[in-house]
Design a protein around this motif. Structure first.
Motif, PDB file in Angstrom:
ATOM      1  N   VAL A 189       0.838  -1.196   0.000  1.00 28.91           N
ATOM      2  CA  VAL A 189       0.000   0.000   0.000  1.00 28.91           C
ATOM      3  C   VAL A 189       0.875   1.250   0.000  1.00 28.91           C
ATOM      4  CG1 VAL A 189      -1.694   1.324   1.331  1.00 28.91           C
ATOM      5  CG2 VAL A 189      -1.916  -1.167   1.136  1.00 28.91           C
ATOM      6  N   ASP A 190       1.922   1.248   0.831  1.00 27.14           N
ATOM      7  CA  ASP A 190       2.820   2.392   0.905  1.00 27.14           C
ATOM      8  C   ASP A 190       3.459   2.673  -0.446  1.00 27.14           C
ATOM      9  OD1 ASP A 190       4.573   4.245   2.832  1.00 27.14           O
ATOM     10  OD2 ASP A 190       5.940   3.263   1.423  1.00 27.14           O
ATOM     11  N   ARG A 191       3.888   1.632  -1.150  1.00 25.90           N
ATOM     12  CA  ARG A 191       4.536   1.817  -2.453  1.00 25.90           C
ATOM     13  C   ARG A 191       3.602   2.499  -3.448  1.00 25.90           C
ATOM     14  NH1 ARG A 191       6.901  -3.465  -2.146  1.00 25.90           N
ATOM     15  NH2 ARG A 191       5.285  -4.206  -3.574  1.00 25.90           N
ATOM     16  N   ILE A 192       2.318   2.177  -3.392  1.00 28.75           N
ATOM     17  CA  ILE A 192       1.355   2.778  -4.313  1.00 28.75           C
ATOM     18  C   ILE A 192       1.010   4.197  -3.887  1.00 28.75           C
ATOM     19  CG2 ILE A 192      -1.001   2.625  -5.204  1.00 28.75           C
ATOM     20  CD1 ILE A 192      -0.736  -0.439  -4.953  1.00 28.75           C
ATOM     21  N   VAL A 193       0.733   4.390  -2.594  1.00 29.18           N
ATOM     22  CA  VAL A 193       0.298   5.702  -2.104  1.00 29.18           C
ATOM     23  C   VAL A 193       1.381   6.741  -2.302  1.00 29.18           C
ATOM     24  CG1 VAL A 193      -0.407   7.021  -0.062  1.00 29.18           C
ATOM     25  CG2 VAL A 193      -1.337   4.732  -0.461  1.00 29.18           C
ATOM     26  N   ARG A 194       2.665   6.370  -2.082  1.00 36.85           N
ATOM     27  CA  ARG A 194       3.730   7.374  -2.178  1.00 36.85           C
ATOM     28  C   ARG A 194       4.003   7.822  -3.614  1.00 36.85           C
ATOM     29  NH1 ARG A 194       9.446   5.606  -0.038  1.00 36.85           N
ATOM     30  NH2 ARG A 194       8.256   4.862   1.756  1.00 36.85           N
ATOM     31  N   MET A 202       7.811   7.482   4.016  1.00 33.87           N
ATOM     32  CA  MET A 202       8.637   8.323   3.152  1.00 33.87           C
ATOM     33  C   MET A 202       9.174   9.521   3.925  1.00 33.87           C
ATOM     34  SD  MET A 202       7.643  10.208  -0.434  1.00 33.87           S
ATOM     35  CE  MET A 202       8.687  11.517  -1.106  1.00 33.87           C
ATOM     36  N   HIS A 203       8.304  10.211   4.668  1.00 30.61           N
ATOM     37  CA  HIS A 203       8.755  11.428   5.338  1.00 30.61           C
ATOM     38  C   HIS A 203       9.557  11.128   6.603  1.00 30.61           C
ATOM     39  CE1 HIS A 203       8.837  15.731   5.876  1.00 30.61           C
ATOM     40  NE2 HIS A 203       8.507  15.571   7.152  1.00 30.61           N
ATOM     41  N   ARG A 204       9.323   9.974   7.221  1.00 36.19           N
ATOM     42  CA  ARG A 204      10.066   9.651   8.446  1.00 36.19           C
ATOM     43  C   ARG A 204      11.574   9.630   8.196  1.00 36.19           C
ATOM     44  NH1 ARG A 204       7.812   5.325   9.252  1.00 36.19           N
ATOM     45  NH2 ARG A 204       6.070   6.062  10.515  1.00 36.19           N
ATOM     46  N   GLY A 219       9.350  16.866   0.611  1.00 34.12           N
ATOM     47  CA  GLY A 219       7.953  17.097   0.284  1.00 34.12           C
ATOM     48  C   GLY A 219       7.025  16.928   1.473  1.00 34.12           C
ATOM     49  N   PHE A 220       5.965  17.740   1.506  1.00 32.02           N
ATOM     50  CA  PHE A 220       4.973  17.638   2.575  1.00 32.02           C
ATOM     51  C   PHE A 220       3.693  16.969   2.091  1.00 32.02           C
ATOM     52  CE2 PHE A 220       7.286  19.624   5.770  1.00 32.02           C
ATOM     53  CZ  PHE A 220       6.511  19.853   6.905  1.00 32.02           C
ATOM     54  N   SER A 221       3.273  17.287   0.891  1.00 30.84           N
ATOM     55  CA  SER A 221       2.025  16.732   0.362  1.00 30.84           C
ATOM     56  C   SER A 221       2.298  15.874  -0.873  1.00 30.84           C
ATOM     57  CB  SER A 221       1.034  17.851   0.024  1.00 30.84           C
ATOM     58  OG  SER A 221       0.700  18.600   1.166  1.00 30.84           O
ATOM     59  N   LEU A 222       2.797  16.509  -1.928  1.00 33.93           N
ATOM     60  CA  LEU A 222       3.049  15.799  -3.179  1.00 33.93           C
ATOM     61  C   LEU A 222       4.471  15.249  -3.196  1.00 33.93           C
ATOM     62  CD1 LEU A 222       1.352  18.335  -5.622  1.00 33.93           C
ATOM     63  CD2 LEU A 222       0.364  16.271  -4.604  1.00 33.93           C
ATOM     64  N   PRO A 223       4.656  13.983  -3.570  1.00 34.72           N
ATOM     65  CA  PRO A 223       5.980  13.363  -3.529  1.00 34.72           C
ATOM     66  C   PRO A 223       6.820  13.608  -4.766  1.00 34.72           C
ATOM     67  CG  PRO A 223       4.357  11.740  -4.196  1.00 34.72           C
ATOM     68  CD  PRO A 223       3.600  13.025  -3.951  1.00 34.72           C
TER      69      PRO A 223
END
Length: 285
Positions: A189-194, A202-204, A219-223
């Motif tokens: 799920v993470d791979r698709i959402v990011r 990603m942000h961590r 990035g904060f919103s868009l990767p």
């Protein structure tokens, strides 16, 4: 009543409702499926992190009563900005505005890592010894003021629709809480959402104690900005459970996890160590 008019007339309630609703949702998600075990007492961190958030909100209301929305109204009335000068279909104008304003946030984030004086302010955000939904709202008041002034300049130059500014503010707050959440997403799920949205994993990486990892994933919103400008790093070297959060030189909870210490942190020590313009980062093996 059109949906644009409804949003304008209820801007404060929409923003507050979204903030508290998403804060509660992420907080419950963190309890149900945490990614990492917290190292500091949660109640104390929440008290001081959210206390800083309240202080910043009151300060902004005092200094800028109309905030970004008021500047957008003025720009629209005066026909200031590119999107007011050139005819653009309304929906496209809203989408372009949100994307471009998010790009400015990315550039601003890089800037506060590149300029030592601004890094002093921004390290209040990074000095948190844990990483959860409240980290996303933990910023020094002087950085919050700087950020608002940059938004004002962006709005005057771009001329975005007022509705776009409101939607962008809501989106920015929501995604900041989401991608700072101590949340466990399935790897697939993470791979698709990011691909479309900055995820917590990603942000961590950006909050790692390792300096080269801190200077990635801005990035904060868009990767897409990180991938476009070469600042993307998929995973931390030590893994998400094994990585250390924070700044190497600021590890005393009494100074970095309490409100008085957070307010004084920009004036403590020097500004070396994590600025992006250094040439001595720790490199991957």
């Amino acid at each position: 009543m059109s949906w644009q008019r409804f949003i304008l007339d209820n801007e404060i309630f929409i923003r507050l409702g979204c903030f508290f609703g998403i804060l509660l949702w992420i907080a419950l998600w963190e309890i149900r499926s945490p990614r990492r075990k917290l190292s500091q007492p949660k109640a104390r961190r929440w008290l001081h992190n959210l206390g800083l958030t309240v202080l910043n909100s009151l300060l902004l209301r005092l200094l800028f009563p109309a905030a970004a929305v008021g500047i957008a109204v003025i720009a629209e009335q005066k026909d200031w900005g590119l999107l007011n000068y050139y005819p653009v279909p309304p929906l496209l104008s809203v989408l372009l505005s949100i994307i471009l304003m998010d790009g400015v946030i990315y550039l601003q984030h890089v800037m506060v890592h590149a300029i030592p004086l601004l890094w002093r302010l921004h390290r209040v955000h990074h000095a948190d010894l844990d990483y959860d939904v409240t980290t996303g709202a933990r910023f020094h008041p002087l950085e919050i003021i700087l950020s608002m002034l940059i938004k004002f300049a962006t709005i005057l130059l771009l001329g975005p629709p007022v509705v776009a500014v409101i939607l962008f503010e809501v989106l920015l707050n929501a995604t900041a809480m989401f991608n700072h959440g101590n949340l466990r997403l399935p790897e697939k799920v993470d791979r698709i959402v990011r691909l479309f949205l900055v995820t917590p994993d990603m942000h961590r990486v950006h909050h790692s104690i390792e300096d080269d990892e801190t200077n990635s994933n801005f990035g904060f919103s868009l990767p897409w900005w990180d991938r476009l400008f070469g600042t993307y790093k998929a995973q931390p070297r030590a893994g998400h459970e094994g990585m250390t959060i924070g700044i190497e030189r600021f590890r005393d909870p009494a100074k970095v996890e309490r409100l008085p210490g957070m307010l004084m942190l920009p004036f403590s020590g020097d500004s070396t160590g994590y600025t992006i313009n250094r040439r001595s980062w720790k490199k991957e093996p």
